[in-house]
Design a protein around this motif. Structure first.
Motif, mmCIF file in Angstrom:
data_model
loop_
_atom_site.group_PDB
_atom_site.id
_atom_site.type_symbol
_atom_site.label_atom_id
_atom_site.label_comp_id
_atom_site.label_asym_id
_atom_site.label_seq_id
_atom_site.Cartn_x
_atom_site.Cartn_y
_atom_site.Cartn_z
ATOM 1 N N VAL A 119 43.953 -16.096 -28.958
ATOM 2 C CA VAL A 119 44.006 -15.413 -30.257
ATOM 3 C C VAL A 119 43.466 -13.997 -30.132
ATOM 4 O O VAL A 119 44.015 -13.046 -30.717
ATOM 5 C CB VAL A 119 43.218 -16.208 -31.313
ATOM 6 C CG1 VAL A 119 43.059 -15.383 -32.601
ATOM 7 C CG2 VAL A 119 43.923 -17.525 -31.618
ATOM 8 N N ALA A 120 42.420 -13.819 -29.333
ATOM 9 C CA ALA A 120 41.840 -12.488 -29.130
ATOM 10 C C ALA A 120 42.847 -11.546 -28.478
ATOM 11 O O ALA A 120 42.862 -10.338 -28.775
ATOM 12 C CB ALA A 120 40.581 -12.592 -28.284
ATOM 13 N N ARG A 121 43.693 -12.075 -27.604
ATOM 14 C CA ARG A 121 44.712 -11.230 -26.960
ATOM 15 C C ARG A 121 45.733 -10.747 -27.980
ATOM 16 O O ARG A 121 46.154 -9.580 -27.964
ATOM 17 C CB ARG A 121 45.403 -12.013 -25.844
ATOM 18 C CG ARG A 121 44.514 -12.331 -24.671
ATOM 19 C CD ARG A 121 45.235 -13.209 -23.667
ATOM 20 N NE ARG A 121 46.345 -12.503 -23.027
ATOM 21 C CZ ARG A 121 47.271 -13.102 -22.294
ATOM 22 N NH1 ARG A 121 47.241 -14.436 -22.151
ATOM 23 N NH2 ARG A 121 48.238 -12.397 -21.735
ATOM 24 N N TYR A 122 46.139 -11.624 -28.900
ATOM 25 C CA TYR A 122 47.059 -11.209 -29.962
ATOM 26 C C TYR A 122 46.405 -10.137 -30.836
ATOM 27 O O TYR A 122 47.030 -9.130 -31.182
ATOM 28 C CB TYR A 122 47.447 -12.404 -30.838
ATOM 29 C CG TYR A 122 48.426 -13.354 -30.213
ATOM 30 C CD1 TYR A 122 49.788 -13.066 -30.183
ATOM 31 C CD2 TYR A 122 47.994 -14.563 -29.657
ATOM 32 C CE1 TYR A 122 50.692 -13.945 -29.610
ATOM 33 C CE2 TYR A 122 48.905 -15.447 -29.082
ATOM 34 C CZ TYR A 122 50.243 -15.136 -29.055
ATOM 35 O OH TYR A 122 51.138 -16.004 -28.483
ATOM 36 N N GLN A 123 45.146 -10.371 -31.193
ATOM 37 C CA GLN A 123 44.468 -9.418 -32.071
ATOM 38 C C GLN A 123 44.341 -8.050 -31.398
ATOM 39 O O GLN A 123 44.515 -7.017 -32.047
ATOM 40 C CB GLN A 123 43.092 -9.953 -32.462
ATOM 41 C CG GLN A 123 42.377 -9.062 -33.469
ATOM 42 C CD GLN A 123 41.184 -9.755 -34.100
ATOM 43 O OE1 GLN A 123 41.237 -10.959 -34.362
ATOM 44 N NE2 GLN A 123 40.124 -9.013 -34.339
ATOM 45 N N ARG A 124 44.032 -8.042 -30.101
ATOM 46 C CA ARG A 124 43.928 -6.765 -29.384
ATOM 47 C C ARG A 124 45.265 -6.038 -29.370
ATOM 48 O O ARG A 124 45.327 -4.811 -29.561
ATOM 49 C CB ARG A 124 43.446 -7.014 -27.956
ATOM 50 C CG ARG A 124 43.279 -5.719 -27.159
ATOM 51 C CD ARG A 124 42.543 -5.973 -25.848
ATOM 52 N NE ARG A 124 43.285 -6.854 -24.962
ATOM 53 C CZ ARG A 124 42.921 -8.099 -24.670
ATOM 54 N NH1 ARG A 124 41.833 -8.621 -25.218
ATOM 55 N NH2 ARG A 124 43.641 -8.833 -23.853
ATOM 56 N N LEU A 125 46.348 -6.782 -29.183
ATOM 57 C CA LEU A 125 47.673 -6.165 -29.172
ATOM 58 C C LEU A 125 47.994 -5.529 -30.520
ATOM 59 O O LEU A 125 48.460 -4.380 -30.593
ATOM 60 C CB LEU A 125 48.718 -7.229 -28.823
ATOM 61 C CG LEU A 125 50.170 -6.767 -28.658
ATOM 62 C CD1 LEU A 125 50.281 -5.746 -27.543
ATOM 63 C CD2 LEU A 125 51.070 -7.969 -28.361
ATOM 64 N N PHE A 126 47.727 -6.253 -31.600
ATOM 65 C CA PHE A 126 47.954 -5.697 -32.932
ATOM 66 C C PHE A 126 47.024 -4.506 -33.200
ATOM 67 O O PHE A 126 47.440 -3.508 -33.791
ATOM 68 C CB PHE A 126 47.746 -6.768 -34.004
ATOM 69 C CG PHE A 126 48.901 -7.712 -34.160
ATOM 70 C CD1 PHE A 126 50.139 -7.244 -34.587
ATOM 71 C CD2 PHE A 126 48.758 -9.071 -33.899
ATOM 72 C CE1 PHE A 126 51.221 -8.113 -34.734
ATOM 73 C CE2 PHE A 126 49.839 -9.941 -34.043
ATOM 74 C CZ PHE A 126 51.065 -9.454 -34.461
ATOM 75 N N ARG A 127 45.769 -4.615 -32.771
ATOM 76 C CA ARG A 127 44.821 -3.523 -33.014
ATOM 77 C C ARG A 127 45.275 -2.228 -32.337
ATOM 78 O O ARG A 127 45.234 -1.150 -32.934
ATOM 79 C CB ARG A 127 43.433 -3.908 -32.494
ATOM 80 C CG ARG A 127 42.359 -2.847 -32.780
ATOM 81 C CD ARG A 127 41.080 -3.179 -32.056
ATOM 82 N NE ARG A 127 41.215 -3.035 -30.615
ATOM 83 C CZ ARG A 127 40.869 -3.950 -29.722
ATOM 84 N NH1 ARG A 127 40.390 -5.112 -30.110
ATOM 85 N NH2 ARG A 127 41.013 -3.722 -28.436
#
Length: 224
Positions: A119-127
């Motif tokens: 989930v953190a990887r998805y959030q970093r991509l969106f950020r």
């Protein structure tokens, strides 16, 4: 009826054994024996026992990145909404397999940690994408981008978990509504304080129904 592919046979055998013996006590040899396949075949499809549970995260991240990269500054918010819907649609299409994964990660701490890291990887991509989109906003963008990315991921996860628990009969509609809420929280007004801000989003309504609703909304909330 055609015979299930090796990848599907391995996944079915693995989840059955995880339910019967527990994740920690199931070995790769147990999985291949149950599936009637060899270790070479297992490692052709999966790198580890854990990868049987999380086989598609890298592929999904690539799909999200590709969708975001095809957007322009003007269509950035649409791209974010599309990317969220893409991930949700993938899990919904998995059906019972997604629900079995959810049940398993809920009771095995090591798998729950892996899920949190994903989930953190998805959030970093969106950020990173949102920060680039916001780069021309006068106020400092990093915190705003971090908050919006967290809200995007939270909106997706809220709808996904409702569907996984059997509480959402129409997750696609719910995720569209959730993304409208997120965009409404973070969409910036025109920099000069005048003009009209238009936020684009997907909806299941046809255009003839949508336009009168938008007009009513504009009348109820006139610009000040």
């Amino acid at each position: 009826m055609s015979k299930p592919r090796a990848r599907e046979r391995l996944a079915e055998a693995a989840f059955a054994l995880f339910d019967e013996a527990g994740y920690e006590h199931t070995t790769i040899d147990d999985i291949t024996e149950r599936a009637g396949l060899g270790r070479t075949t297992f490692f052709r499809h999966y790198r580890s026992k854990e990868d049987v549970i999380f086989p598609d995260h890298d592929w999904l991240l690539d799909q999200v990145a590709s969708r975001l990269q095809t957007s322009s500054h003007a269509t950035a918010l649409v791209a974010v909404s599309d990317a969220v819907r893409l991930v949700l649609t993938h899990y919904v299409a998995e059906g019972d397999l997604a629900r079995r994964r959810y049940a398993l990660t809920s009771r095995v701490p090591a798998l729950r940690d892996r899920e949190i890291a994903s989930v953190a990887r998805y959030q970093r991509l969106f950020r990173e994408f949102i920060a680039g989109w916001m780069a021309d906003i006068a106020e400092p963008a990093p915190l705003r981008a971090e908050l919006m990315a967290a809200a995007v991921v939270a909106a997706h996860n809220h709808v996904l978990r409702r569907w996984l628990r059997g509480d959402s009969p129409d997750p696609n509609r719910e995720v569209d509504e959730a993304m409208r809420m997120v965009i409404g929280l973070f969409a910036s007004p025109a920099q000069d304080g005048n003009g009209t801000t238009v936020v684009a989003f997907r909806t299941g309504q046809d255009i003839d129904t949508l336009i009168p609703a938008l007009r009513r909304l504009a009348e109820e909330h006139p610009a000040t």
